[in-house]
Design an enzyme around this catalytic site. Structure first.
Site: not given
Ligand code: ARG
Length: 452
Positions: A108, A153-154, A275, A281, A283, A288, A315, A320, A323
């Site tokens: 954690n 503007t606008h 295109s 074209k 592009n 975009e 926690y 998780q 990420k």
């Molecule tokens: N993969 C977990 C995360 O990104 C890691 C931490 C996991 N901790 C646990 N007590 N299961 O949060």
């Protein structure tokens, strides 16, 4: 074997593994090892490991570090997460003493540390990219010289401005975005290591020392906060989202300006696409997609916010999921800055000169200079514009009679103010985009990015 097999009488089901293991954290390998090196050094200094033990573990960790740097680390499907992978590899390298690595630590606090270390590194890269973008905008601004365009503007023509002033507006946005990453990185510099599972430890650890070894600015005040909070991840994702939103505004303008209707800019063939159906074209797909991907990054920010909402301390495995979102947001910003900067660096700007309508405010200000109240001057110029518009004439087409019919306080010499270039020459307010002001901005931007 998992890090937690002791309590279990059967191995994890394949479906549990497939659902709960997210290899997204593998990119924090180096951060995880660096964090462990600091942790073990601290454990050794605190007397929680003997000198021999800490030496042995540090040797193993350094070996893993060099595997990580060479991108030669061998992940296995049986690794539950990045922390388990490192611990598994350490065991392979140094044997049973590896079991002491996790003393006074939990995944954690470990994952909370890893993401901070990762994002601090990423912030540095993003700051450099944003500065490079600002620097390219300064070069473009210099390149377009005294080219004058209408501001809008606008989406209606407003005042005359140097095209350089318009381009530099984006440099300033990027530099503020860079500043946001600097600020975020400072908060990311607080180490959560030592918070353990969330309630600290009965062992005499020294979190200040591990923070110091990691070059971090300090440590947490509250172990529960340290392992439960993800506001810093959200903040980083916001930094990405805001920068993407700025890029989307630029991208939209580039798309518009590249149209036949505007005809303000031409991008190099190598930075545009064609295109399959319409041979004529060309592009601006990079722009975009930058516009489109900003929507995706806003989605990542929404995900990180929603992830935290209502989550009980401390926690929870939900976390998780932060990420995948923050990495995707960061990757998208990195790719967008790279592509847009390249496309812009080779762009050619050739806007047509604006009509004299963009000098209407200048004409009113000329009267104000003679003591006419602004509201009355505004009315007078408005009457003049309306009378000229009636027969398709522009401001500079006005005659002495037109002036007089609109307001007796006009003077024929005022017509000199209906030249857009003159409008800019007479602009004096700071940051208002006179050519001299634009030169000051360019110098300031170059100084900020260290490219004078
Ligand atoms: N993969 C977990 C995360 O990104 C890691 C931490 C996991 N901790 C646990 N007590 N299961 O949060």
């Amino acid at each position: 074997m998992t890090l937690w097999s002791g309590r279990f009488q059967e191995p994890p089901a394949e479906v549990l593994w497939r659902y709960t293991v997210d290899p997204a954290d593998r990119r924090m390998l180096l951060d995880d090892v660096v964090g462990s090196i600091a942790h073990v050094t601290m454990l050794g200094e605190s007397g929680l490991l003997s000198d021999d033990e800490s030496d042995e573990i540090l040797n193993g960790l350094n070996e893993i570090k060099s595997e990580a740097e060479k991108e030669a680390f061998d992940f296995q499907d049986s690794d539950e997460d990045i922390h388990s992978a490192v611990e598994r590899r350490l065991g392979e390298l140094i044997g049973p003493v590896a079991a002491k690595l996790h003393t006074a630590r939990s995944r954690n606090d470990q994952v909370a540390l890893d993401i901070r270390l990762y994002l601090r590194r990423a912030a540095t890269a993003r700051i450099l990219q944003l500065e490079a973008f600002a620097s390219v905008m300064a070069d473009l601004a210099e390149g377009v010289g005294e080219t004058v365009v209408p501001s809008y503007t606008h989406v209606q023509q407003a005042q005359a401005v140097p095209l350089a002033h318009h381009l530099l507006a984006y440099a300033w946005m990027a530099l503020r975005d860079a500043g946001r990453f600097v600020d975020a990185a400072e908060r990311l510099g607080v180490s959560p290591l030592g918070a353990g599972a969330g309630g600290g430890s009965s062992l005499p650890i020294d979190p200040e020392r591990s923070a110091e070894l990691l070059g971090m600015t300090g440590t947490f005040e509250n172990s529960m906060d340290a392992v439960a909070s993800r506001d810093l991840v959200a903040e980083y994702t916001f930094c990405c989202a805001q920068a993407m939103v700025h890029m989307s505004r630029l991208a939209e303008e580039m798309v518009l300006w590249a149209s036949a209707e505007f005809g303000w800019v031409t991008f190099a063939d190598r930075h545009t696409t064609g295109s399959s159906a319409m041979p004529q074209k060309k592009n601006p797909d990079i722009a975009e997609l930058a516009r489109g991907k900003s929507a995706t990054v806003i989605g990542h920010l929404t995900a990180v916010m929603a992830l935290q909402k209502g989550l009980p301390l401390t926690y929870n495995r939900d976390l998780q999921e932060d990420k995948a979102s923050v990495f995707a947001a960061d990757d998208t910003l990195a790719a967008t800055l790279e592509a847009l900067t390249a496309m812009l660096a080779s762009a050619e700007f050739h806007p047509p000169p604006p009509g004299s309508a963009v000098t209407a405010l200048d004409l009113a200000e000329e009267m104000v200079g003679r003591g006419v109240p602004f509201r009355e001057a505004h009315e007078a110029v408005g009457r003049l514009v309306a009378s000229l518009a009636g027969d398709g004439r522009d401001l500079s087409d006005a005659t002495a009679q037109d002036l007089d019919a609109a307001d007796s306080r006009f003077e024929v010499a005022d017509l000199a103010r209906t030249n857009p270039l003159d409008s800019i020459a007479k602009r004096v307010s700071p940051g208002g985009g006179s050519f001299a002001d634009v030169a000051i901005q360019m110098a300031a931007i170059r100084e900020r990015v260290g490219r004078t």
